[in-house]
Design a protein around this motif. Structure first.
Motif, PDB file in Angstrom:
ATOM      1  N   THR A 159      30.426  35.683  41.470  1.00 14.88           N
ATOM      2  CA  THR A 159      31.431  34.637  41.285  1.00 14.88           C
ATOM      3  C   THR A 159      32.793  35.196  40.907  1.00 14.88           C
ATOM      4  OG1 THR A 159      29.672  33.145  40.531  1.00 14.88           O
ATOM      5  CG2 THR A 159      31.935  32.467  40.114  1.00 14.88           C
ATOM      6  N   ALA A 160      32.829  36.114  39.932  1.00 17.40           N
ATOM      7  CA  ALA A 160      34.113  36.658  39.472  1.00 17.40           C
ATOM      8  C   ALA A 160      34.850  37.418  40.574  1.00 17.40           C
ATOM      9  CB  ALA A 160      33.899  37.535  38.238  1.00 17.40           C
ATOM     10  N   PRO A 161      34.204  38.389  41.247  1.00 19.37           N
ATOM     11  CA  PRO A 161      34.926  39.065  42.326  1.00 19.37           C
ATOM     12  C   PRO A 161      35.357  38.118  43.439  1.00 19.37           C
ATOM     13  CG  PRO A 161      32.662  39.900  42.140  1.00 19.37           C
ATOM     14  CD  PRO A 161      32.898  39.025  40.982  1.00 19.37           C
ATOM     15  N   LEU A 162      34.515  37.121  43.741  1.00 20.32           N
ATOM     16  CA  LEU A 162      34.887  36.129  44.755  1.00 20.32           C
ATOM     17  C   LEU A 162      36.154  35.394  44.351  1.00 20.32           C
ATOM     18  CD1 LEU A 162      31.754  34.217  46.129  1.00 20.32           C
ATOM     19  CD2 LEU A 162      33.614  35.253  47.446  1.00 20.32           C
ATOM     20  N   LEU A 163      36.202  34.951  43.106  1.00 17.22           N
ATOM     21  CA  LEU A 163      37.366  34.217  42.622  1.00 17.22           C
ATOM     22  C   LEU A 163      38.632  35.051  42.738  1.00 17.22           C
ATOM     23  CD1 LEU A 163      38.703  31.834  41.166  1.00 17.22           C
ATOM     24  CD2 LEU A 163      38.008  32.883  38.987  1.00 17.22           C
ATOM     25  N   TYR A 164      38.580  36.286  42.263  1.00 24.76           N
ATOM     26  CA  TYR A 164      39.776  37.122  42.284  1.00 24.76           C
ATOM     27  C   TYR A 164      40.170  37.530  43.705  1.00 24.76           C
ATOM     28  CZ  TYR A 164      39.660  37.178  37.238  1.00 24.76           C
ATOM     29  OH  TYR A 164      39.694  36.788  35.920  1.00 24.76           O
ATOM     30  N   MET A 165      39.192  37.738  44.576  1.00 25.89           N
ATOM     31  CA  MET A 165      39.531  38.063  45.958  1.00 25.89           C
ATOM     32  C   MET A 165      40.136  36.871  46.676  1.00 25.89           C
ATOM     33  SD  MET A 165      36.593  40.690  47.353  1.00 25.89           S
ATOM     34  CE  MET A 165      35.210  39.572  47.088  1.00 25.89           C
ATOM     35  N   MET A 166      39.671  35.681  46.361  1.00 28.14           N
ATOM     36  CA  MET A 166      40.242  34.487  46.969  1.00 28.14           C
ATOM     37  C   MET A 166      41.685  34.268  46.517  1.00 28.14           C
ATOM     38  SD  MET A 166      38.368  32.773  49.130  1.00 28.14           S
ATOM     39  CE  MET A 166      36.664  32.541  49.672  1.00 28.14           C
ATOM     40  N   ILE A 167      42.001  34.707  45.319  1.00 27.98           N
ATOM     41  CA  ILE A 167      43.362  34.555  44.796  1.00 27.98           C
ATOM     42  C   ILE A 167      44.317  35.530  45.458  1.00 27.98           C
ATOM     43  CG2 ILE A 167      44.814  34.816  42.742  1.00 27.98           C
ATOM     44  CD1 ILE A 167      42.436  33.811  41.084  1.00 27.98           C
ATOM     45  N   ALA A 168      43.937  36.803  45.534  1.00 28.26           N
ATOM     46  CA  ALA A 168      44.870  37.816  46.042  1.00 28.26           C
ATOM     47  C   ALA A 168      44.193  38.923  46.838  1.00 28.26           C
ATOM     48  CB  ALA A 168      45.677  38.412  44.894  1.00 28.26           C
ATOM     49  N   GLY A 169      43.077  38.640  47.446  1.00 24.68           N
ATOM     50  CA  GLY A 169      42.455  39.598  48.331  1.00 24.68           C
ATOM     51  C   GLY A 169      41.755  40.762  47.647  1.00 24.68           C
ATOM     52  N   ALA A 170      41.438  41.784  48.435  1.00 24.70           N
ATOM     53  CA  ALA A 170      40.696  42.940  47.941  1.00 24.70           C
ATOM     54  C   ALA A 170      41.380  43.678  46.795  1.00 24.70           C
ATOM     55  CB  ALA A 170      40.386  43.898  49.089  1.00 24.70           C
ATOM     56  N   PRO A 171      42.728  43.818  46.785  1.00 33.81           N
ATOM     57  CA  PRO A 171      43.355  44.539  45.665  1.00 33.81           C
ATOM     58  C   PRO A 171      43.043  43.916  44.307  1.00 33.81           C
ATOM     59  CG  PRO A 171      44.892  44.407  47.479  1.00 33.81           C
ATOM     60  CD  PRO A 171      43.713  43.556  47.865  1.00 33.81           C
ATOM     61  N   LEU A 172      43.094  42.587  44.208  1.00 31.50           N
ATOM     62  CA  LEU A 172      42.764  41.945  42.935  1.00 31.50           C
ATOM     63  C   LEU A 172      41.266  42.047  42.667  1.00 31.50           C
ATOM     64  CD1 LEU A 172      44.135  40.566  40.584  1.00 31.50           C
ATOM     65  CD2 LEU A 172      43.643  38.351  41.654  1.00 31.50           C
ATOM     66  N   GLY A 173      40.467  42.081  43.734  1.00 28.56           N
ATOM     67  CA  GLY A 173      39.032  42.298  43.565  1.00 28.56           C
ATOM     68  C   GLY A 173      38.752  43.665  42.969  1.00 28.56           C
ATOM     69  N   PHE A 174      39.459  44.683  43.443  1.00 29.01           N
ATOM     70  CA  PHE A 174      39.308  46.028  42.880  1.00 29.01           C
ATOM     71  C   PHE A 174      39.819  46.085  41.445  1.00 29.01           C
ATOM     72  CE2 PHE A 174      38.855  47.708  47.288  1.00 29.01           C
ATOM     73  CZ  PHE A 174      37.731  48.482  47.064  1.00 29.01           C
ATOM     74  N   PHE A 175      40.881  45.357  41.161  1.00 28.67           N
ATOM     75  CA  PHE A 175      41.389  45.284  39.793  1.00 28.67           C
ATOM     76  C   PHE A 175      40.298  44.766  38.866  1.00 28.67           C
ATOM     77  CE2 PHE A 175      43.271  42.855  36.322  1.00 28.67           C
ATOM     78  CZ  PHE A 175      44.211  43.728  35.811  1.00 28.67           C
ATOM     79  N   TYR A 176      39.644  43.677  39.283  1.00 20.94           N
ATOM     80  CA  TYR A 176      38.562  43.119  38.460  1.00 20.94           C
ATOM     81  C   TYR A 176      37.423  44.113  38.317  1.00 20.94           C
ATOM     82  CZ  TYR A 176      34.376  40.701  37.117  1.00 20.94           C
ATOM     83  OH  TYR A 176      33.206  40.379  36.470  1.00 20.94           O
ATOM     84  N   LYS A 177      37.017  44.735  39.411  1.00 24.35           N
ATOM     85  CA  LYS A 177      35.899  45.675  39.367  1.00 24.35           C
ATOM     86  C   LYS A 177      36.203  46.866  38.464  1.00 24.35           C
ATOM     87  CE  LYS A 177      32.277  44.360  41.687  1.00 24.35           C
ATOM     88  NZ  LYS A 177      30.955  44.279  41.012  1.00 24.35           N
ATOM     89  N   ALA A 178      37.454  47.305  38.455  1.00 22.27           N
ATOM     90  CA  ALA A 178      37.838  48.411  37.584  1.00 22.27           C
ATOM     91  C   ALA A 178      37.694  48.005  36.124  1.00 22.27           C
ATOM     92  CB  ALA A 178      39.279  48.827  37.878  1.00 22.27           C
ATOM     93  N   VAL A 179      38.148  46.802  35.789  1.00 21.77           N
ATOM     94  CA  VAL A 179      38.032  46.305  34.419  1.00 21.77           C
ATOM     95  C   VAL A 179      36.570  46.162  34.025  1.00 21.77           C
ATOM     96  CG1 VAL A 179      38.532  44.352  32.894  1.00 21.77           C
ATOM     97  CG2 VAL A 179      40.256  45.131  34.521  1.00 21.77           C
ATOM     98  N   ASN A 180      35.768  45.628  34.923  1.00 23.78           N
ATOM     99  CA  ASN A 180      34.348  45.439  34.660  1.00 23.78           C
ATOM    100  C   ASN A 180      33.624  46.772  34.523  1.00 23.78           C
ATOM    101  OD1 ASN A 180      31.386  44.385  36.161  1.00 23.78           O
ATOM    102  ND2 ASN A 180      32.236  43.287  34.427  1.00 23.78           N
ATOM    103  N   THR A 181      34.004  47.754  35.329  1.00 22.64           N
ATOM    104  CA  THR A 181      33.389  49.079  35.260  1.00 22.64           C
ATOM    105  C   THR A 181      33.758  49.794  33.966  1.00 22.64           C
ATOM    106  OG1 THR A 181      33.467  49.250  37.688  1.00 22.64           O
ATOM    107  CG2 THR A 181      33.136  51.292  36.443  1.00 22.64           C
TER     108      THR A 181
END
Length: 321
Positions: A159-181
């Motif tokens: 859900t979280a990566p989906l939400l962030y990717m829907m907002i601003a694509g893969a770059p924001l998805g990677f931003f979230y994944k980096a924070v989560n990692t």
């Protein structure tokens, strides 16, 4: 619209293919970078608490910024060559950033070992998807651990990566994944990471605050749609959603416990240390291996509902923008 289609393509690919073991995952590269910065920080700061806190903040900014900036620049370069190349690249990254199929597959391995009657192998399988010590878990403990990680990672991995990717694509998805990692690697509250990992833990809480609660709502709806105990899911969610040290982890765990009519959580061991935890859910019946399968179905249904809602909101934004 390209971002929406890339998210759709990535979502479908994840449901069909999962995460191939042979394929190098970019999150592993982020993890190696975090390890390098941790080593450097400890070498410079040693045991100085204030310096470790500062280093943790600088580490967070550096990792998060680069994790978003690099894919952003690569997508820009790909788009300069041809829009189709940008679409293919972003679709592939969206696929890599989602973990629904992999989460389902890994939890099914635990289920399979339990059905074979091999508790040691089940412990080994569940150790691959949880952070706690698993060597002394009994069968019920293994089942609860698998169900809990499926429930919690429905938000973190889908859900979280989906939400962030829907907002601003893969770059924001990677931003979230980096924070989560960063949180999963250094966001512990033990003596080793209390200061260096403080920023990582707090920022992970911030970024997961909304997705965790949306996941809980979607999972409650999924429980009703799948014929599980939706009323109990909602009741336990409202009662037990705050029974965790993290403000987010118990959100989906509470829903899952209520939907399955089992009790989750309780004390757990991490790195040889026992941590007291409150129980989540009611002990209506003993946990059984089939609950792992049921939790997986809840996860998939929640993922689909999340994608449908986020996709419709993204499409509405495109059409009205």
């Amino acid at each position: 619209m390209i971002t929406l289609m890339a998210c759709l393509t990535g979502f479908i690919l994840d449901l069909i293919c999962g995460d191939p073991i042979w394929l190098y995952h970019p999150v592993r590269l982020i993890g190696r970078f975090i390890s390098f910065l941790e080593h450097l920080s400890r070498k410079v700061c040693r045991d100085n608490k204030r310096r470790l806190i500062t280093a943790g903040v600088l580490m967070w900014i550096t990792v998060a910024a680069l994790s978003a900036a690099v894919p952003c620049l690569l997508l820009y370069a790909a788009g300069a060559v041809h829009p189709a190349l940008r679409f293919v690249l972003e679709s592939f990254w969206c696929y890599q950033l989602l973990a629904a199929r992999s989460l389902g597959q890994e939890s099914r391995k635990v289920y399979g070992k339990l059905k074979e009657g091999s508790l040691p192998e089940a412990r080994k399988a569940v150790s691959m998807i949880v952070g706690r010590d698993t060597a002394k878990l009994d069968e019920a403990g293994v089942i609860r651990a698998a169900v809990e990680t499926v429930a919690e990672n429905t938000s973190d991995g889908v859900t979280a990566p989906l939400l962030y990717m829907m907002i601003a694509g893969a770059p924001l998805g990677f931003f979230y994944k980096a924070v989560n990692t960063m949180d999963s690697m250094i966001g512990y509250k033990d003596e080793n990471y209390l200061y260096l990992g403080r920023c990582a833990a707090k920022m992970d809480d911030v970024l997961n605050y909304v997705p965790a609660r949306l996941s809980a709502l979607f999972m409650t709806a999924a429980a009703f749609l799948l014929g599980m105990d939706g009323r109990s899911a909602w009741r336990i969610y409202r009662r037990d959603r705050k029974k965790h040290a993290s403000p987010n982890a118990a959100q989906t765990e509470a829903v899952c416990a209520g939907a399955l009519n089992i009790r989750l959580a309780g004390d757990a061991w991490y790195f040889g240390v026992r941590y007291p935890k409150a129980y989540i859910g009611d002990d209506i019946r003993p946990a059984e291996a089939e609950d792992i399968v049921r939790a997986g179905k809840l996860m998939y249904a929640t993922a689909i509902l999340s994608f449908l809602l986020f996709g419709m909101l993204r499409l509405a934004a495109v059409l009205t923008g």
